[in-house]
Design a protein around this motif. Structure first.
Motif, PDB file in Angstrom:
ATOM      1  N   VAL A   4      22.092   3.470 125.342  1.00 54.95           N
ATOM      2  CA  VAL A   4      21.246   4.058 126.169  1.00 54.95           C
ATOM      3  C   VAL A   4      22.122   4.797 126.919  1.00 54.95           C
ATOM      4  CG1 VAL A   4      19.856   3.478 128.535  1.00 54.95           C
ATOM      5  CG2 VAL A   4      19.378   2.506 126.112  1.00 54.95           C
ATOM      6  N   GLU A   5      23.448   4.405 127.391  1.00 56.41           N
ATOM      7  CA  GLU A   5      24.314   4.997 128.222  1.00 56.41           C
ATOM      8  C   GLU A   5      24.766   6.297 127.616  1.00 56.41           C
ATOM      9  OE1 GLU A   5      24.395   1.983 127.803  1.00 56.41           O
ATOM     10  OE2 GLU A   5      24.045   1.637 129.818  1.00 56.41           O
ATOM     11  N   GLU A   6      25.001   6.239 126.398  1.00 58.31           N
ATOM     12  CA  GLU A   6      25.251   7.574 125.370  1.00 58.31           C
ATOM     13  C   GLU A   6      24.093   8.660 125.612  1.00 58.31           C
ATOM     14  OE1 GLU A   6      28.283   6.421 121.775  1.00 58.31           O
ATOM     15  OE2 GLU A   6      25.964   5.829 121.557  1.00 58.31           O
ATOM     16  N   ARG A   7      23.015   8.125 125.450  1.00 61.79           N
ATOM     17  CA  ARG A   7      21.866   9.045 125.638  1.00 61.79           C
ATOM     18  C   ARG A   7      21.562   9.641 127.027  1.00 61.79           C
ATOM     19  NH1 ARG A   7      17.055   5.260 123.215  1.00 61.79           N
ATOM     20  NH2 ARG A   7      18.692   3.552 123.073  1.00 61.79           N
ATOM     21  N   LEU A   8      21.718   8.857 128.182  1.00 58.88           N
ATOM     22  CA  LEU A   8      21.676   9.432 129.380  1.00 58.88           C
ATOM     23  C   LEU A   8      22.814  10.349 129.487  1.00 58.88           C
ATOM     24  CD1 LEU A   8      21.327   5.751 131.149  1.00 58.88           C
ATOM     25  CD2 LEU A   8      19.614   7.833 131.256  1.00 58.88           C
ATOM     26  N   GLU A   9      23.921  10.265 129.112  1.00 60.65           N
ATOM     27  CA  GLU A   9      25.221  11.122 129.388  1.00 60.65           C
ATOM     28  C   GLU A   9      25.016  12.422 128.510  1.00 60.65           C
ATOM     29  OE1 GLU A   9      27.558  10.756 131.128  1.00 60.65           O
ATOM     30  OE2 GLU A   9      28.858  12.561 130.522  1.00 60.65           O
ATOM     31  N   MET A  10      24.267  12.258 127.356  1.00 59.83           N
ATOM     32  CA  MET A  10      23.916  13.571 126.695  1.00 59.83           C
ATOM     33  C   MET A  10      22.858  14.361 127.352  1.00 59.83           C
ATOM     34  SD  MET A  10      24.035  12.652 122.597  1.00 59.83           S
ATOM     35  CE  MET A  10      23.617  11.012 122.813  1.00 59.83           C
ATOM     36  N   ILE A  11      21.802  13.560 127.966  1.00 66.92           N
ATOM     37  CA  ILE A  11      20.790  14.254 128.772  1.00 66.92           C
ATOM     38  C   ILE A  11      21.346  15.060 130.067  1.00 66.92           C
ATOM     39  CG2 ILE A  11      18.576  14.011 130.041  1.00 66.92           C
ATOM     40  CD1 ILE A  11      18.182  11.788 128.321  1.00 66.92           C
TER      41      ILE A  11
END
Ligand code: ADP
Length: 161
Positions: free
Chosen positions: A48-55
Motif C-alpha cells: 500500500v505504501e509503494e502504491r501511495l508513493e507512486m500515486i
C-alpha cells in the motif's frame, strides 16, 4: 459547498488510464480523494505504501487531489471523509457487470452515496493494472502506459534493471 469525490481502487500500480480519469474528474469535482483500498485478501504486487508513493509522484503538485488509503467498507470510508460521491471509471462493457453489482450493493448499504462513472480516454480503453503487470513481468514494453516513476518501479520489481 465544494464537490468532493472519492476515487477508490487497488491502483496496483497507478496507470495512465487512472490518471486520465482523475484529470476528467477534476472538470466535475472540486476535490478528488484517490483512495487505495487495503485488501489483505487480494494479492497485490506493490505494498500500500509503494502504491501511495507512486500515486503521489504521478499526480504531482495538484492541490485539488488528495491521496489516502482505507480498509473495510468503501461507504464507511466515504462517510468518514464527509463525501457523498464515489468516482469510478468504465473502460469496455466488461467493466459494467462488476461495477453495476458493486454500485447496487453500495447503494443498499448507504443510499445517500452516489457513484459517478466516467468513460476512459480512448488510448486507455484496454489498459488495466493486471494486463500491464502481465506484460511487464515477461519483459513487454509498457512505456507510455504508465507514468515514468511507475515504469521504473515495475522494472525494479521484476529485476529488469
Ligand atoms: P479495483 O480493484 O477497485 O477495480 P483498479 O485500480 O483496477 O481497482 O481500478 C480503480 C478504478 O479505476 C476502477 O473504477 C476502474 O474501472 C478504473 N480504471 C482502471 N483502469 C482504467 C483505465 N484504463 N481507464 C479508466 N479507468 C480505469
Amino acid at each position: 459547498m465544494t464537490k468532493l469525490a472519492v476515487y477508490p481502487g487497488s491502483f496496483d500500480p497507478i496507470t495512465n488510464g487512472h490518471l486520465d480519469l482523475i484529470q476528467r474528474g477534476l472538470r466535475i469535482f472540486d476535490t478528488i480523494i484517490v483512495a487505495v483500498a487495503k485488501n489483505p485478501a487480494k494479492q497485490s504486487l506493490f505494498t500500500v505504501e509503494e502504491r501511495l508513493e507512486m500515486i503521489r509522484v504521478a499526480v504531482g503538485d495538484k492541490p485539488r487531489v488528495k491521496i489516502d488509503s482505507f480498509q473495510g467498507l468503501l461507504v464507511d470510508y466515504v462517510r468518514s471523509v464527509n463525501a457523498r460521491i464515489v468516482l469510478r471509471g468504465l473502460r469496455a462493457v466488461t467493466d459494467f457487470e462488476y461495477e453495476f453489482q458493486m454500485n447496487m450493493m453500495n447503494r443498499r448499504l448507504e443510499p445517500e452515496i452516489e457513484t459517478v462513472f466516467l468513460m476512459t480516454g480512448l488510448p486507455w480503453v484496454f489498459l488495466s493494472s493486471s494486463i500491464l503487470k502481465e506484460a511487464a513481468v515477461h519483459g513487454g514494453n509498457i512505456e507510455g502506459m504508465v507514468p515514468p516513476y511507475v515504469f521504473k518501479q515495475l522494472k525494479r520489481k521484476f529485476g529488469q534493471e
